[in-house]
Scaffold this motif. Structure first.
Motif, PDB file in Angstrom:
ATOM      1  N   UNK A  41       0.837  -1.211   0.000  1.00  0.00           N
ATOM      2  CA  UNK A  41       0.000   0.000   0.000  1.00  0.00           C
ATOM      3  C   UNK A  41       0.869   1.257   0.000  1.00  0.00           C
ATOM      4  N   UNK A  42       1.993   1.225   0.714  1.00  0.00           N
ATOM      5  CA  UNK A  42       2.928   2.368   0.711  1.00  0.00           C
ATOM      6  C   UNK A  42       3.414   2.650  -0.713  1.00  0.00           C
ATOM      7  N   UNK A  43       3.684   1.594  -1.471  1.00  0.00           N
ATOM      8  CA  UNK A  43       4.145   1.761  -2.854  1.00  0.00           C
ATOM      9  C   UNK A  43       3.070   2.446  -3.702  1.00  0.00           C
ATOM     10  N   UNK A  44       1.820   1.993  -3.589  1.00  0.00           N
ATOM     11  CA  UNK A  44       0.706   2.634  -4.306  1.00  0.00           C
ATOM     12  C   UNK A  44       0.631   4.118  -3.942  1.00  0.00           C
ATOM     13  N   UNK A  45       0.720   4.415  -2.654  1.00  0.00           N
ATOM     14  CA  UNK A  45       0.574   5.796  -2.195  1.00  0.00           C
ATOM     15  C   UNK A  45       1.717   6.676  -2.699  1.00  0.00           C
ATOM     16  N   UNK A  46       2.907   6.102  -2.861  1.00  0.00           N
ATOM     17  CA  UNK A  46       4.023   6.878  -3.420  1.00  0.00           C
ATOM     18  C   UNK A  46       3.796   7.152  -4.907  1.00  0.00           C
ATOM     19  N   UNK A  47       3.236   6.188  -5.633  1.00  0.00           N
ATOM     20  CA  UNK A  47       2.998   6.385  -7.073  1.00  0.00           C
ATOM     21  C   UNK A  47       2.010   7.516  -7.311  1.00  0.00           C
ATOM     22  N   UNK A  48       0.962   7.605  -6.441  1.00  0.00           N
ATOM     23  CA  UNK A  48      -0.042   8.669  -6.657  1.00  0.00           C
ATOM     24  C   UNK A  48       0.328   9.966  -5.935  1.00  0.00           C
ATOM     25  N   UNK A  49       1.484   9.980  -5.263  1.00  0.00           N
ATOM     26  CA  UNK A  49       1.962  11.207  -4.641  1.00  0.00           C
ATOM     27  C   UNK A  49       1.428  11.486  -3.250  1.00  0.00           C
ATOM     28  N   UNK A  50       0.703  10.527  -2.648  1.00  0.00           N
ATOM     29  CA  UNK A  50       0.207  10.733  -1.275  1.00  0.00           C
ATOM     30  C   UNK A  50       1.337  10.594  -0.259  1.00  0.00           C
ATOM     31  N   UNK A  51       2.404   9.876  -0.637  1.00  0.00           N
ATOM     32  CA  UNK A  51       3.596   9.774   0.202  1.00  0.00           C
ATOM     33  C   UNK A  51       4.813   9.990  -0.695  1.00  0.00           C
ATOM     34  N   UNK A  52       5.912  10.410  -0.073  1.00  0.00           N
ATOM     35  CA  UNK A  52       7.154  10.624  -0.824  1.00  0.00           C
ATOM     36  C   UNK A  52       8.224   9.653  -0.322  1.00  0.00           C
ATOM     37  N   UNK A  53       9.110   9.165  -1.209  1.00  0.00           N
ATOM     38  CA  UNK A  53      10.226   8.352  -0.714  1.00  0.00           C
ATOM     39  C   UNK A  53      11.197   9.230   0.068  1.00  0.00           C
ATOM     40  N   UNK A  54      11.902   8.643   1.030  1.00  0.00           N
ATOM     41  CA  UNK A  54      12.919   9.408   1.765  1.00  0.00           C
ATOM     42  C   UNK A  54      14.111   9.705   0.850  1.00  0.00           C
ATOM     43  N   UNK A  55      14.422   8.751  -0.014  1.00  0.00           N
ATOM     44  CA  UNK A  55      15.489   8.927  -1.008  1.00  0.00           C
ATOM     45  C   UNK A  55      15.022   8.296  -2.305  1.00  0.00           C
ATOM     46  N   UNK A  56      15.667   8.659  -3.420  1.00  0.00           N
ATOM     47  CA  UNK A  56      15.282   8.111  -4.717  1.00  0.00           C
ATOM     48  C   UNK A  56      14.112   8.874  -5.315  1.00  0.00           C
ATOM     49  N   UNK A  57      13.590   8.350  -6.421  1.00  0.00           N
ATOM     50  CA  UNK A  57      12.581   9.102  -7.174  1.00  0.00           C
ATOM     51  C   UNK A  57      11.491   8.189  -7.721  1.00  0.00           C
ATOM     52  N   UNK A  58      10.254   8.680  -7.643  1.00  0.00           N
ATOM     53  CA  UNK A  58       9.121   8.023  -8.300  1.00  0.00           C
ATOM     54  C   UNK A  58       8.663   8.970  -9.404  1.00  0.00           C
ATOM     55  N   UNK A  59       8.700   8.526 -10.663  1.00  0.00           N
ATOM     56  CA  UNK A  59       8.330   9.417 -11.764  1.00  0.00           C
ATOM     57  C   UNK A  59       7.296   8.749 -12.672  1.00  0.00           C
ATOM     58  N   UNK A  60       6.461   9.587 -13.299  1.00  0.00           N
ATOM     59  CA  UNK A  60       5.430   9.097 -14.226  1.00  0.00           C
ATOM     60  C   UNK A  60       5.460   9.948 -15.482  1.00  0.00           C
ATOM     61  N   UNK A  61       5.140   9.339 -16.625  1.00  0.00           N
ATOM     62  CA  UNK A  61       5.089  10.090 -17.881  1.00  0.00           C
ATOM     63  C   UNK A  61       4.101  11.250 -17.748  1.00  0.00           C
ATOM     64  N   UNK A  62       4.445  12.362 -18.374  1.00  0.00           N
ATOM     65  CA  UNK A  62       3.595  13.545 -18.298  1.00  0.00           C
ATOM     66  C   UNK A  62       2.237  13.289 -18.968  1.00  0.00           C
ATOM     67  N   UNK A  63       1.183  13.761 -18.303  1.00  0.00           N
ATOM     68  CA  UNK A  63      -0.155  13.717 -18.912  1.00  0.00           C
ATOM     69  C   UNK A  63      -0.916  12.415 -18.735  1.00  0.00           C
ATOM     70  N   UNK A  64      -0.324  11.393 -18.107  1.00  0.00           N
ATOM     71  CA  UNK A  64      -1.071  10.127 -17.968  1.00  0.00           C
ATOM     72  C   UNK A  64      -2.067  10.239 -16.811  1.00  0.00           C
ATOM     73  N   UNK A  65      -3.195   9.533 -16.966  1.00  0.00           N
ATOM     74  CA  UNK A  65      -4.196   9.484 -15.890  1.00  0.00           C
ATOM     75  C   UNK A  65      -3.989   8.203 -15.088  1.00  0.00           C
ATOM     76  N   UNK A  66      -4.112   8.327 -13.770  1.00  0.00           N
ATOM     77  CA  UNK A  66      -3.938   7.183 -12.874  1.00  0.00           C
ATOM     78  C   UNK A  66      -5.195   7.025 -12.033  1.00  0.00           C
ATOM     79  N   UNK A  67      -5.763   5.835 -12.016  1.00  0.00           N
ATOM     80  CA  UNK A  67      -6.907   5.527 -11.154  1.00  0.00           C
ATOM     81  C   UNK A  67      -6.459   4.591 -10.053  1.00  0.00           C
ATOM     82  N   UNK A  68      -6.793   4.941  -8.797  1.00  0.00           N
ATOM     83  CA  UNK A  68      -6.335   4.150  -7.653  1.00  0.00           C
ATOM     84  C   UNK A  68      -7.534   3.655  -6.843  1.00  0.00           C
ATOM     85  N   UNK A  69      -7.658   2.335  -6.740  1.00  0.00           N
ATOM     86  CA  UNK A  69      -8.687   1.738  -5.891  1.00  0.00           C
ATOM     87  C   UNK A  69      -8.023   1.198  -4.630  1.00  0.00           C
ATOM     88  N   UNK A  70      -8.473   1.687  -3.458  1.00  0.00           N
ATOM     89  CA  UNK A  70      -7.932   1.176  -2.196  1.00  0.00           C
ATOM     90  C   UNK A  70      -9.080   0.660  -1.339  1.00  0.00           C
TER      91      UNK A  70
END
Length: 540
Positions: A41-70
């Motif tokens: 769940x932490x990984x999902x939350x980092x992908x949608x920007x609800x959490x940030x990694x302490x180090x490193x980077x999570x990046x997504x292509x510009x303009x893509x839509x993301x749907x998250x079901x929790x």
């Protein structure tokens, strides 16, 4: 599309990720796996920007839509189910809302002086709505809801009146209708009946976007994913292939790592023995020093991390008579709705009946009739001689005393049992160490289900009646339960949407349909082969 590059993340004292990397490419269908608490769940939350990694980077292509079901669906009330679902359909829902506002404004006599501007804007918005296929939106929303087993009446009803499980389906329908570029689905198979599960499977197979999902349903996962990302010990490891391939590959990797570890340990022991033997001899000083330096430089092979797995063994249950339960001429109605009319059905010793049927067909009602939780309007239900019945129902989890700890709950149920015996029981059902001191009110759905199961199976009945016993259980606990029930010598009557569980444990099938009751000799696997369908009422 989405990249995780050398991410490190700590939650409290737990290091969840340590320089972990993975990627989700366009059109890929990926299963995310790992033990409970590993960080899915932490990984999902980092992908949608609800959490940030302490180090490193999570990046997504510009303009893509993301749907998250929790699993946390939030508040829903005051709108019809179909309106609630349409509201989550991405850009088209915002355009639909503006179109509705403009329509109201055009009909408002107080805004007559704005008419030209309103008409112009209405034309622009209407064109955009058509471009987004907005007029087909309601039809598509109803199609998705129908696939998830909503009746027309439920679609029109207030979403606030639904149970938590049905609200989960509404939240899932919003994401499916949205058809984003990337879907993140955290346990979408929870709370679904078998028919809805099979419909969702087809929908996701046909979906052309990227999918990252978790699921405790082995069959569901295996049929959809073509790649697996495993979280374990802070690392992300990618496997190309379905879930079955991942399982085999992981076993192979573990065996190879264990063999490497053992070879290295044997070599180290030999070198250390030489050093210890000759370190005091001047004639061997050079050789000893050489070997000490060699040992210092060797990169140590770690033993494979062992997944915590426990086995539960039944105490032998007392033998029942051959006739376990008999239903004769049973009638059952709820208001104007007839569930059973003249039902004849019997269960004999060591039979394992799985009950199949669409939502509302009467599966749970049959279990309640058999266990005496509800009574027939007419006809008789007779339990045979020496039958000791154990009933697992979803509501049993609500009856746990929230103020008691796990261990106190077990102690109260079995006052004659020793502490060691109860701790072993708790360990089998995933409560190790300090977990036994958790109060029942803070337990998750899965933990409550495991505790109720432990209470039922410690002093085993000879007739088990189980209503969706695998809801909330992770794969490891399910495997333990299937192994334990496979060795159980009593009689079973159960409802489940888990095809692995059905296939492994049933030897009889009772199919409940609006047209009548059908009985099949042989288990679920034979039922599928004979009928050509995995569940009754599947739309062709």
């Amino acid at each position: 599309m989405i990249r995780l590059d050398k991410i490190t993340k700590q939650n409290g004292r737990q290091l969840v990720f340590i320089e972990a990397s993975a990627a989700l490419q366009r059109g890929e269908k990926v299963g995310l796996v790992g033990p409970n608490g590993a960080g899915k769940t932490t990984l999902f939350r980092m992908i949608i920007g609800q959490e940030q990694p302490d180090e490193g980077q999570v990046s997504a292509d510009r303009g893509i839509t993301i749907g998250y079901f929790s699993q946390d669906v939030g508040e829903m009330a005051g709108r019809s189910v179909v309106t609630e679902v349409m509201d989550g359909a991405g850009p088209v829902s915002a355009v639909a809302a503006e179109l509705a506002e403009l329509g109201a404004a055009l009909a408002d006599p107080d805004r007559a002086d704005e008419m030209d501007a309103l008409v112009e804007r209405y034309g622009e918005v209407q064109a955009r709505f058509e471009e987004l296929d907005g007029y087909a939106l309601e039809g598509r929303a109803r199609e998705v809801l129908d696939g998830l087993s909503f009746s027309q009446e439920m679609m029109e009803g207030d979403v606030g009146a639904l149970s938590g499980g049905w609200k989960m389906r509404v939240a899932l329908a919003r994401i499916l209708l949205m058809r984003p570029d990337v879907m993140l689905l955290d346990e979408p198979s929870n709370h679904l009946d078998l028919e809805s599960l099979i419909w969702l499977e087809s929908f996701l197979k046909a979906y052309d976007g990227a999918l990252l999902m978790t699921s405790h349903d082995r069959e569901f996962m295996n049929r959809i994913v073509t790649k697996v990302i495993e979280i374990d010990g802070g690392a992300l490891t990618t496997f190309s292939g379905d879930y079955a391939f991942y399982e085999e590959q992981r076993k192979l990797n573990e065996a190879q790592q264990q063999a490497q570890f053992e070879r290295q340990q044997a070599m180290l022991a030999k070198e250390i023995a030489f050093i210890e033997r000759f370190k005091a001899r001047a004639s061997h000083a050079a050789q000893v020093q050489s070997r000490v330096k060699k040992l210092d430089k060797i990169e140590r092979v770690e033993p494979p991390r062992r997944r915590q797995s426990v086995a539960f063994e039944f105490q032998p249950a007392p033998r029942s008579g051959d006739d376990v339960v008999m239903l004769k001429g049973v009638h059952k109605r709820y208001g104007s709705r007839t569930i059973y009319e003249g039902l004849d059905f019997s269960v004999r010793r060591r039979e394992r009946w799985c009950v199949m049927g669409i939502n509302g067909a009467g599966k749970s009602t049959l279990l309640k009739l058999v266990t005496g939780t509800t009574t027939p309007d007419d006809g008789s239900v007779t339990v045979g001689g020496s039958v000791k019945l154990g009933y697992f129902a979803q509501h049993a989890m609500d009856l746990l005393d929230g103020d008691r700890t796990v261990f106190q709950t077990l102690e109260e149920a079995f006052p004659q049992a020793g502490q060691g015996s109860l701790r072993a029981l708790a360990g089998c059902f995933g409560f190790s160490g300090d977990d036994v001191e958790k109060r029942c009110r803070v337990l998750s759905g899965g933990e409550k289900a495991r505790l109720v199961m432990a209470l039922m199976l410690y002093d085993p009945p000879n007739f088990l009646v189980l209503d969706e016993p695998t809801n909330h259980l992770d794969m490891g606990t399910k495997e333990m339960l299937i192994a334990a029930l496979g060795a159980y010598e009593g009689t079973m009557l159960f409802v489940s949407h888990d095809r692995h569980f059905l296939g492994a444990l049933s030897n009889r099938v009772l199919e409940v349909t609006p047209e009548g009751i059908h009985q099949y000799g042989g288990g679920y696997t034979e039922y599928v082969a004979r009928t050509g369908q995995e569940a009754p009422g599947l739309r062709s």
